[in-house]
Design a protein around this motif. Structure first.
Motif, short mmCIF file in Angstrom:
data_model
loop_
_atom_site.label_atom_id
_atom_site.label_comp_id
_atom_site.label_asym_id
_atom_site.label_seq_id
_atom_site.Cartn_x
_atom_site.Cartn_y
_atom_site.Cartn_z
N ALA A 1 50.65 45.09 -12.53
CA ALA A 1 49.44 44.65 -12.71
C ALA A 1 48.64 44.64 -11.36
O ALA A 1 47.33 44.75 -11.45
N ARG A 2 49.29 44.32 -10.16
CA ARG A 2 48.70 44.09 -9.11
C ARG A 2 48.03 45.28 -8.66
O ARG A 2 46.79 45.35 -8.25
N LEU A 3 48.73 46.39 -8.82
CA LEU A 3 48.08 47.59 -8.58
C LEU A 3 46.74 48.01 -9.45
O LEU A 3 45.72 48.57 -8.85
N VAL A 4 46.83 47.82 -10.66
CA VAL A 4 45.72 48.17 -11.54
C VAL A 4 44.64 47.40 -10.81
O VAL A 4 43.56 47.85 -11.05
N ALA A 5 44.61 45.94 -10.65
CA ALA A 5 43.68 45.08 -10.20
C ALA A 5 43.13 45.87 -8.79
O ALA A 5 41.88 45.76 -8.77
N CYS B 1 46.66 44.01 -2.98
CA CYS B 1 45.39 43.44 -2.49
C CYS B 1 44.32 43.59 -3.58
O CYS B 1 44.53 44.94 -3.88
N LEU B 2 43.13 42.79 -3.33
CA LEU B 2 41.91 43.31 -3.95
C LEU B 2 40.97 43.38 -2.82
O LEU B 2 40.81 42.42 -2.00
N LEU B 3 40.14 44.48 -2.95
CA LEU B 3 39.14 44.53 -1.91
C LEU B 3 37.82 43.77 -2.61
O LEU B 3 37.37 43.78 -3.77
N VAL B 4 37.39 42.75 -1.52
CA VAL B 4 36.20 42.22 -1.86
C VAL B 4 35.06 42.81 -1.90
O VAL B 4 34.63 43.76 -0.63
N ASP B 5 34.19 42.67 -2.57
CA ASP B 5 32.63 43.44 -2.56
C ASP B 5 32.03 43.27 -1.49
O ASP B 5 31.90 41.79 -1.18
N GLY B 6 31.39 44.20 -1.09
CA GLY B 6 30.69 44.10 0.13
C GLY B 6 31.12 44.16 1.81
O GLY B 6 30.60 44.39 2.61
N PHE B 7 32.63 44.24 1.65
CA PHE B 7 33.34 44.24 2.94
C PHE B 7 32.97 45.69 3.53
O PHE B 7 32.63 45.72 4.98
N ILE B 8 33.19 46.48 2.65
CA ILE B 8 32.99 48.03 3.30
C ILE B 8 31.68 48.13 3.75
O ILE B 8 31.27 48.58 4.99
N ALA C 1 33.82 37.98 7.74
CA ALA C 1 33.55 38.49 6.37
C ALA C 1 34.86 38.40 5.42
O ALA C 1 35.68 39.05 5.90
N ASP C 2 34.78 38.13 4.27
CA ASP C 2 35.98 38.32 3.60
C ASP C 2 36.13 39.75 3.06
O ASP C 2 35.51 40.40 2.93
N MET C 3 37.65 40.04 3.28
CA MET C 3 37.93 41.57 3.13
C MET C 3 38.68 41.80 1.92
O MET C 3 38.37 42.50 1.21
N THR C 4 39.69 41.04 1.91
CA THR C 4 40.92 41.20 0.68
C THR C 4 41.50 39.93 0.36
O THR C 4 41.40 39.07 0.94
N GLN C 5 41.69 40.18 -1.14
CA GLN C 5 42.52 39.00 -1.40
C GLN C 5 44.24 39.49 -1.73
O GLN C 5 44.12 40.42 -2.54
N HIS C 6 45.21 38.60 -1.38
CA HIS C 6 46.38 39.10 -1.36
C HIS C 6 47.29 38.43 -2.12
O HIS C 6 46.94 37.16 -2.73
N ASP C 7 48.42 39.18 -2.84
CA ASP C 7 49.13 38.32 -3.92
C ASP C 7 50.53 38.53 -3.35
O ASP C 7 51.30 39.35 -3.44
N ALA C 8 50.75 37.49 -2.29
CA ALA C 8 52.14 37.59 -1.63
C ALA C 8 53.46 37.28 -2.81
O ALA C 8 54.33 38.04 -2.57
N ASN C 9 52.89 36.31 -3.72
CA ASN C 9 53.89 36.11 -4.71
C ASN C 9 55.36 35.58 -4.08
O ASN C 9 56.49 36.18 -4.41
N MET C 10 55.24 34.68 -3.03
CA MET C 10 56.44 34.55 -2.42
C MET C 10 56.75 32.93 -2.88
O MET C 10 56.21 32.15 -2.40
#
Length: 319
Positions: free
Chosen positions: A15-19, A88-95, A188-197
């Motif tokens: 699901a992380r990849l789908v997101a 990771c999720l790419l944050v809108d606007g960073f690119i 600027a915010d770039m990505t949101q990460h899911d370490a799941n640690m």
């Protein structure tokens, strides 16, 4: 306006990849997904959104560097390339922000931004990751794998070294700097990460991998990670050996040496508090950072044993 392509790498992210795929849609000219032997629906999900899929030959040891190189090589006439991981999720606007910065500053070869943890407070280990990601904006020596890179800069240094299994991004950035490029972190915010640690064992394995990176990148670039290697050798090797020997000399000597660890722990916590961490978190993080010298030492030793034996540099996974 300079076109931007995205290279996304992953393995069994579900699901992380789908997101992640959903987050990059509409933000890039071309999306390449590089899969490293997934057993789930990762490849099908990437094709579903129209991404070009590169499936790595897993008979060769996998590294994130190798995957990113393969993704770049699959692009047609790349100019700016955004690299992100499949968790990771790419944050809108960073690119857009990164593209504007690169267009305005021709000597800057790469920009990065701020990565944050999606589930920051799910564990102390996630909290520690979140703190590691959020560094000050400005000119930098290196960054993690999420980055927007000029294709000319990437090609000019030959991409990433596929034999480096940890801190491959630091090694790549070091070669970029030596080639004359400026590297920057923009505010600027770039990505949101899911370490799941969630478990101590995961954190320990990650710390072993970090130590491997200290040694391997330091072997290639002796000036880099020099302070980190010195701290590991002092607190992870020299002091424990002296501590064992001190038992035969005087009963009070081991107490003084143990005090050196306590002093390091307190100093680390105070430094984290000055950087803005809440006190309760700072003391917990400081404990892990003090303890990390031991798995770091194992990772450093693992690299040098592999190097001396001529063994392949295989990935150390924590998930």
């Amino acid at each position: 306006m300079t076109p931007v392509d995205v290279v996304l790498i992953g393995r069994n992210e579900g699901a992380r990849l789908v997101a992640a795929l959903e987050s990059v849609q509409g933000q890039a000219r071309h999306i390449v997904y590089v899969d490293s032997g997934s057993h789930d629906d990762s490849v099908a999900e990437a094709r579903k959104i129209g991404a070009t899929v590169v499936e790595l030959d897993m008979s060769t040891p996998f590294t994130a560097a190798r995957a990113r190189n393969a993704g770049f090589d699959a692009l047609d006439d790349p100019q700016l390339v955004m690299f992100i991981d499949g968790d990771c999720l790419l944050v809108d606007g960073f690119i857009d922000a990164g593209r504007r910065h690169l267009e305005a500053h021709p000597k800057v070869g790469m920009v990065t931004g701020w990565r944050s943890e999606i589930h920051r407070d799910a564990s102390v280990y996630n909290q520690l990751c979140d703190w590691e990601w959020h560094r000050p904006a400005g000119i930098i020596d290196a960054c993690g794998g999420d980055m927007l890179v000029r294709a000319a800069a990437w090609s000019g240094v030959g991409g990433m070294d596929p034999t480096v299994i940890a801190a491959e991004d630091d090694e790549f950035c070091t070669r970029l700097r030596k080639a004359g490029w400026v590297l920057e972190r923009i505010p600027a915010d770039m990505t949101q990460h899911d370490a799941n640690m969630m478990r101590f064992g995961q954190w320990w394995s990650r710390a072993v991998r970090t130590g491997h990176g200290f040694a391997q990148v330091g072997h290639l670039h002796p000036e880099y990670f020099a302070k980190e290697r010195k701290r590991v050798l002092v607190y992870g090797l020299a002091l424990p050996l002296i501590l064992l020997a001190s038992f035969a000399l005087a009963w009070w000597l081991p107490l003084i040496l143990i005090g050196a660890y306590e002093f390091n722990y307190i100093r680390t916590a105070q430094g984290l508090i000055r950087e803005g961490l809440p006190k309760s978190e700072a003391w917990r993080h400081a404990l892990l950072l003090t303890l990390s010298k031991f798995p770091n030492l194992i990772g450093m030793a693992k690299f040098h044993l592999r190097r001396l034996r001529g063994d392949e540099m295989r990935l150390i996974e924590y998930k």
